[in-house]
Design an enzyme around this catalytic site. Sequence first.
Site, PDB file in Angstrom:
ATOM      1  N   ARG A 104       0.837  -1.213   0.000  1.00 17.67           N
ATOM      2  CA  ARG A 104       0.000   0.000   0.000  1.00 17.67           C
ATOM      3  C   ARG A 104       0.868   1.259   0.000  1.00 17.67           C
ATOM      4  O   ARG A 104       0.560   2.235  -0.676  1.00 17.67           O
ATOM      5  CB  ARG A 104      -0.941   0.012   1.213  1.00 17.67           C
ATOM      6  CG  ARG A 104      -1.909  -1.167   1.276  1.00 17.67           C
ATOM      7  CD  ARG A 104      -2.779  -1.180   0.034  1.00 17.67           C
ATOM      8  NE  ARG A 104      -3.373  -2.489  -0.168  1.00 17.67           N
ATOM      9  CZ  ARG A 104      -4.632  -2.788   0.119  1.00 17.67           C
ATOM     10  NH1 ARG A 104      -5.420  -1.883   0.626  1.00 17.67           N
ATOM     11  NH2 ARG A 104      -5.084  -3.999  -0.121  1.00 17.67           N
ATOM     12  N   ASP A 152     -16.812   6.823   9.771  1.00 15.67           N
ATOM     13  CA  ASP A 152     -15.611   6.048   9.472  1.00 15.67           C
ATOM     14  C   ASP A 152     -14.485   7.040   9.242  1.00 15.67           C
ATOM     15  O   ASP A 152     -14.731   8.215   8.934  1.00 15.67           O
ATOM     16  CB  ASP A 152     -15.843   5.186   8.223  1.00 15.67           C
ATOM     17  CG  ASP A 152     -14.902   3.994   8.146  1.00 15.67           C
ATOM     18  OD1 ASP A 152     -15.353   2.866   8.419  1.00 15.67           O
ATOM     19  OD2 ASP A 152     -13.707   4.192   7.811  1.00 15.67           O
TER      20      ASP A 152
END
Length: 299
Positions: free
Chosen positions: A51, A165
């Site tokens: 990532r 979130d």
Amino acid sequence: MSRLSDRIGHAAPRPAPTAEREDEMERFLEFFYRRTGMHFTAAKRYFVDRRVAERMAALGQSSLRGYLMHLRYDDAGGAELQALINAMTVNETDFYREEYQFRCLAQSLLPEIVARRAAAGEPASPLRIWSLPCSTGEEPYSIAMQLIEGWAGLAEHDVEIHGSDIDTTVLARARAGLYDERALHLLSSALRGRYFQATQEGQFRIDPSLREVVTFSQVNLSDAQQMRATVGRFDVIFCRNLLIYFDDAARRAAAASLFESLREGGFLCLGHSESMSRISSLFTVRKFADVIVYQKRSG
Ligand SMILES: C[S@@+](CC[C@H](N)C(=O)[O-])C[C@H]1O[C@@H](n2cnc3c(N)ncnc32)[C@H](O)[C@@H]1O
């Protein structure tokens, strides 16, 4: 030897693990942990390397040191930190995941809260439920469905459902309310029929009546100040399958923030592999049929 997964997303190749690189990675992980609470063990290094390499490639950064400098000093407005967070989160969720907790909400938690308020002569105010983290929205929409399906009290009481979130990409998807078949695999065909419309592209659009009752906002559970400032206090918080990504220190801090975000006597529901007992003594453990729930101690 190359791996099949190296081909996914045309990512940059994984760098060789030199001592200098390990040192930089440690500093990077500490930086990321301080901002998100997410703690990556050595077993997750492959995931992290990949990532980070993708974010560095997108930014044209060739060294991890340079990338960390950019995050620390040149990321005005935090755009790159947000892109990194969006890349590093694991957003797995489903409609009606661990559905027995939603049943407990309708059959035990809300009736108890309503009865307690009536006994205390409290003025009517909306019952407030928070799904934190909500990922792509399946959890707060499931809560809304469960209350429509299984709580007669809905006719007499206002209910607010919020979803939050840290990841802005999943929040955009939650607001859009468009899902693949996979997200619906636990739902009966009756529920699918009542709450979704099939699109020509083979997806499922959530019914506007549900989309309109859930509000979404970005919140970082590890940011105590933001937690305090954000959305007021709640009767029930679902914080499921997030604390597994935190270490004990971040869990303890999260427990204190969740405690503050609950009304007196409010309930906290965790994921099935998560527990508050070892982390915090702020909550009373309550046992309902098949479900353990944590309750904010009064007074
Ligand atoms: C596995 S999903 C859980 C979703 C849902 N609660 C469930 O159980 O199905 C974990 C979510 O936690 C979010 N997350 C990670 N760190 C967070 C933080 N510090 N604050 C808020 N959300 C966070 C991720 O973006 C991800 O969407």
